[in-house]
Design a protein around this motif. Structure first.
Motif, mmCIF file in Angstrom:
data_model
loop_
_atom_site.group_PDB
_atom_site.id
_atom_site.type_symbol
_atom_site.label_atom_id
_atom_site.label_comp_id
_atom_site.label_asym_id
_atom_site.label_seq_id
_atom_site.Cartn_x
_atom_site.Cartn_y
_atom_site.Cartn_z
ATOM 1 N N VAL A 1 0.659 3.712 7.406
ATOM 2 C CA VAL A 1 1.568 4.806 7.737
ATOM 3 C C VAL A 1 1.509 5.131 9.228
ATOM 4 O O VAL A 1 2.535 5.363 9.872
ATOM 5 C CB VAL A 1 1.246 6.056 6.893
ATOM 6 C CG1 VAL A 1 2.040 7.264 7.382
ATOM 7 C CG2 VAL A 1 1.545 5.793 5.422
ATOM 8 N N ALA A 2 0.307 5.148 9.793
ATOM 9 C CA ALA A 2 0.161 5.442 11.220
ATOM 10 C C ALA A 2 0.892 4.409 12.065
ATOM 11 O O ALA A 2 1.540 4.749 13.066
ATOM 12 C CB ALA A 2 -1.319 5.477 11.589
ATOM 13 N N THR A 3 0.824 3.147 11.670
ATOM 14 C CA THR A 3 1.501 2.088 12.418
ATOM 15 C C THR A 3 3.017 2.201 12.269
ATOM 16 O O THR A 3 3.763 1.978 13.233
ATOM 17 C CB THR A 3 1.031 0.701 11.926
ATOM 18 O OG1 THR A 3 -0.395 0.637 11.990
ATOM 19 C CG2 THR A 3 1.615 -0.405 12.787
ATOM 20 N N SER B 1 -5.178 -0.344 4.891
ATOM 21 C CA SER B 1 -5.236 0.902 4.131
ATOM 22 C C SER B 1 -3.916 1.653 4.246
ATOM 23 O O SER B 1 -3.100 1.399 5.152
ATOM 24 C CB SER B 1 -6.368 1.790 4.658
ATOM 25 O OG SER B 1 -6.073 2.218 5.989
ATOM 26 N N PHE B 2 -3.714 2.583 3.332
ATOM 27 C CA PHE B 2 -2.496 3.392 3.351
ATOM 28 C C PHE B 2 -2.389 4.175 4.657
ATOM 29 O O PHE B 2 -1.322 4.212 5.288
ATOM 30 C CB PHE B 2 -2.502 4.355 2.156
ATOM 31 C CG PHE B 2 -1.359 5.342 2.165
ATOM 32 C CD1 PHE B 2 -0.086 4.954 1.793
ATOM 33 C CD2 PHE B 2 -1.570 6.661 2.558
ATOM 34 C CE1 PHE B 2 0.968 5.863 1.806
ATOM 35 C CE2 PHE B 2 -0.531 7.576 2.572
ATOM 36 C CZ PHE B 2 0.743 7.184 2.197
ATOM 37 N N PRO C 1 6.325 3.912 16.382
ATOM 38 C CA PRO C 1 7.565 3.923 17.161
ATOM 39 C C PRO C 1 8.314 5.244 17.065
ATOM 40 O O PRO C 1 8.992 5.660 18.019
ATOM 41 C CB PRO C 1 8.381 2.775 16.557
ATOM 42 C CG PRO C 1 7.830 2.598 15.183
ATOM 43 C CD PRO C 1 6.374 2.923 15.296
ATOM 44 N N ILE C 2 8.183 5.918 15.923
ATOM 45 C CA ILE C 2 8.846 7.223 15.761
ATOM 46 C C ILE C 2 8.238 8.234 16.717
ATOM 47 O O ILE C 2 8.955 8.971 17.400
ATOM 48 C CB ILE C 2 8.707 7.708 14.302
ATOM 49 C CG1 ILE C 2 9.312 6.690 13.340
ATOM 50 C CG2 ILE C 2 9.366 9.074 14.128
ATOM 51 C CD1 ILE C 2 9.102 7.029 11.885
ATOM 52 N N ALA D 1 0.829 -1.206 0.000
ATOM 53 C CA ALA D 1 0.000 0.000 0.000
ATOM 54 C C ALA D 1 0.861 1.253 0.000
ATOM 55 O O ALA D 1 0.584 2.226 -0.717
ATOM 56 C CB ALA D 1 -0.929 -0.004 1.219
ATOM 57 N N VAL D 2 1.930 1.244 0.814
ATOM 58 C CA VAL D 2 2.834 2.392 0.877
ATOM 59 C C VAL D 2 3.601 2.533 -0.433
ATOM 60 O O VAL D 2 3.752 3.635 -0.975
ATOM 61 C CB VAL D 2 3.810 2.242 2.061
ATOM 62 C CG1 VAL D 2 4.837 3.374 2.056
ATOM 63 C CG2 VAL D 2 3.051 2.237 3.383
ATOM 64 N N VAL D 3 4.086 1.400 -0.946
ATOM 65 C CA VAL D 3 4.862 1.428 -2.188
ATOM 66 C C VAL D 3 4.014 1.926 -3.352
ATOM 67 O O VAL D 3 4.481 2.724 -4.179
ATOM 68 C CB VAL D 3 5.429 0.025 -2.485
ATOM 69 C CG1 VAL D 3 6.029 -0.025 -3.883
ATOM 70 C CG2 VAL D 3 6.486 -0.339 -1.455
ATOM 71 N N ASP D 4 2.781 1.468 -3.432
ATOM 72 C CA ASP D 4 1.907 1.922 -4.508
ATOM 73 C C ASP D 4 1.736 3.441 -4.471
ATOM 74 O O ASP D 4 1.725 4.107 -5.511
ATOM 75 C CB ASP D 4 0.535 1.249 -4.392
ATOM 76 C CG ASP D 4 0.570 -0.212 -4.795
ATOM 77 O OD1 ASP D 4 1.554 -0.613 -5.442
ATOM 78 O OD2 ASP D 4 -0.374 -0.944 -4.444
ATOM 79 N N ALA D 5 1.614 3.982 -3.253
ATOM 80 C CA ALA D 5 1.441 5.428 -3.109
ATOM 81 C C ALA D 5 2.696 6.175 -3.536
ATOM 82 O O ALA D 5 2.627 7.198 -4.220
ATOM 83 C CB ALA D 5 1.087 5.773 -1.668
ATOM 84 N N ILE D 6 3.862 5.657 -3.136
ATOM 85 C CA ILE D 6 5.125 6.332 -3.460
ATOM 86 C C ILE D 6 5.417 6.250 -4.954
ATOM 87 O O ILE D 6 5.722 7.247 -5.609
ATOM 88 C CB ILE D 6 6.280 5.720 -2.652
ATOM 89 C CG1 ILE D 6 6.097 5.998 -1.161
ATOM 90 C CG2 ILE D 6 7.625 6.285 -3.123
ATOM 91 C CD1 ILE D 6 7.130 5.334 -0.283
#
Length: 464
Positions: free
Chosen positions: A249-251, A244-245, A255-256, A105-110
């Motif tokens: 991202v929230a997960t 979901s994206f 830790p950050i 999901a993250v990769v598709d967005a980037i």
């Protein structure tokens, strides 16, 4: 790369050399040469090579073999206790991220929003953002799934994307509080935290540009690596569900956020139950542990996985990192052997009385100790202790620049005595020459560029 430790040595702590200067230098060179030959020519496993190399260092330095073994096991134990746990938790998080489809999901967005030319810059920015509050090792294991999948999806050399991400992580670690190196140096030379933080970010940004996307483009010509399949999604369910994206991202950011909250609490010295709670929750191991547990729920539900499927993913993440933990631990043992011989003190004494610029001398001290011991923290602590008396004659801005010069020197040319070297090598599945051509040279470019920007900033301050 500096390893995350709970207790850092004091800036005034020194080690008594076990032999003469020439003999110690010879011991370090012979030990490193034996290590490299065993790995590259004999093809001996790095864990065994590092163990033998440590024994050779102690033998040539005439250090009692019992003390040599004690130093190696001490370094191995401390490194494994810190990095080993983080690598294991990071592997669990990364496997959950990949197999749930969250990384996709993250990769598709980037990939969908970035051109091929922009991707290295995006990776540098993500690396810097994650590296701001996090140790290098933690940021690395969180970034790897994204870096590898973006490289595969965009059909780019993983070096072209990995080097910018590593540059972002490393630069923040070297220049920006609340990382331990800058904080130790700030305390030792009595620099202003706010001034150093602001200047650190300003100096880190152009340094990342040069050592990241620009050098990464050059390094990609020397070494071509296909994206490892470590984090590719396996056993895709027929329904194709994935988190979901936004949830992914929230997960990833959890830790950050926790570690950043701890940093703010530490800097502002927040008391009471709020300060105590955030200080505990932001501890790297606790933050990652919480994130893994949250990921099991969020990613599991998002991918409509059963509880036993989630547990199987977690269990399957560990065998692949067992060898990495052993190698990184042995790298820590080799580093500790070099430290216990007194080589760091010898290097520091050599350059202490030189006639160079204060900033250049501080950088050289850190470089020398970094090369000898492989530890950015040891290099920072020793260099800051040496430069502390000189710093009393400097203004506020100059003192902060002194801290940043030390930080730049502390990351110079990571090689076989640095546990971070082995971490990068094993994760990216490179051999030793490839790791030197990419990671080691990137660290060198970052260090030299950082010093250049610090000197430029000092010139500007002098003209004002």
């Amino acid at each position: 790369m500096t390893l995350p430790t709970l207790v850092l040595p004091a800036a005034t702590e020194t080690v008594e050399p076990v032999a003469g200067d020439g003999q110690l230098i010879t011991a370090a060179l012979v030990g490193i040469a034996v290590l490299v030959l065993l790995i590259t020519l004999v093809k001996l496993h790095p864990f065994l090579s590092l163990t033998i190399g440590s024994l050779v260092v102690g033998l040539v330095a005439t250090m009692p073999m019992a003390d040599t073994v004690a130093a190696f096991t001490k370094g191995f134990g401390e490194t494994s206790a810190n990095v080993g746990i983080l690598v294991a938790l990071g592997a669990m998080f990364g496997k959950l991220l990949a197999d749930s489809g969250g990384a996709d999901a993250v990769v598709d967005a980037i990939v969908g929003r970035s051109s091929a030319r922009v991707l290295p810059w995006a990776m540098a920015g993500i690396g810097a953002l994650i590296g701001l509050p996090m140790f290098f090792e933690i940021g690395l294991v969180l970034l790897l799934p994204i870096v590898f999948l973006v490289a595969k999806r965009s059909e780019q050399n993983v070096v072209a994307l990995g080097i910018p991400a590593l540059a972002g992580l490393s630069a923040m670690h070297a220049f920006v509080p609340p990382h331990p190196g800058p904080l130790i140096a700030i305390d030792a030379v009595k620099a202003d935290l706010g001034t150093t933080l602001g200047l650190g970010i300003l100096i880190a940004l152009p340094t990342i540009v040069v050592a990241g996307p620009l050098f990464g483009k050059l390094a990609a010509r020397w070494v071509h690596l296909p994206a490892p399949t470590t984090f590719e999604r396996t056993n895709v369910p027929e329904h194709g569900a994935r988190p979901s994206f936004g949830a992914t991202v929230a997960t990833i950011l959890l830790p950050i956020v926790l570690m950043m909250a701890k940093a703010v609490v530490d800097v502002l010295e927040v008391d009471g139950w709020i300060g105590t709670a955030l200080d505990f929750l932001g501890t790297p191991i606790i933050a990652l542990l919480i994130s893994v547990l949250v990921a099991m729920v969020v990613f599991g539900r998002g991918a409509r996985m059963r509880r036993d499927e989630v547990m199987k993913i977690v269990e399957g993440s560990l065998p692949g990192v067992a060898g990495i933990i052993l190698i990184v631990g042995a790298g820590g043992g080799f580093k500790e052997t070099l430290i216990e011989t007194g080589i760091a003190q010898v290097v520091a004494d050599w350059v202490k009385d030189s006639g160079f610029s204060v900033l250049v001398v501080a950088w050289l001290v850190a470089v020398g100790i970094r090369l000898a011991t492989g530890s950015a923290t040891v290099a920072t602590v020793t260099a800051a202790g040496i430069m502390a008396p000189i710093a009393t004659d400097l203004g506020s801005v100059e003192t902060s620049l002194l801290v940043l010069a030390i930080g730049a020197g502390s990351v110079f040319f990571s090689h076989v005595n640095d546990a971070g070297f082995w971490l990068v090598k094993e994760y990216f599945r490179m051999d030793v020459p490839q790791t030197i051509k990419t990671w080691s040279l990137m660290e060198t470019v970052l260090s030299v560029t950082g010093l250049g920007v610090v000197l430029l900033a000092d010139l500007v301050v002098g003209l004002l």
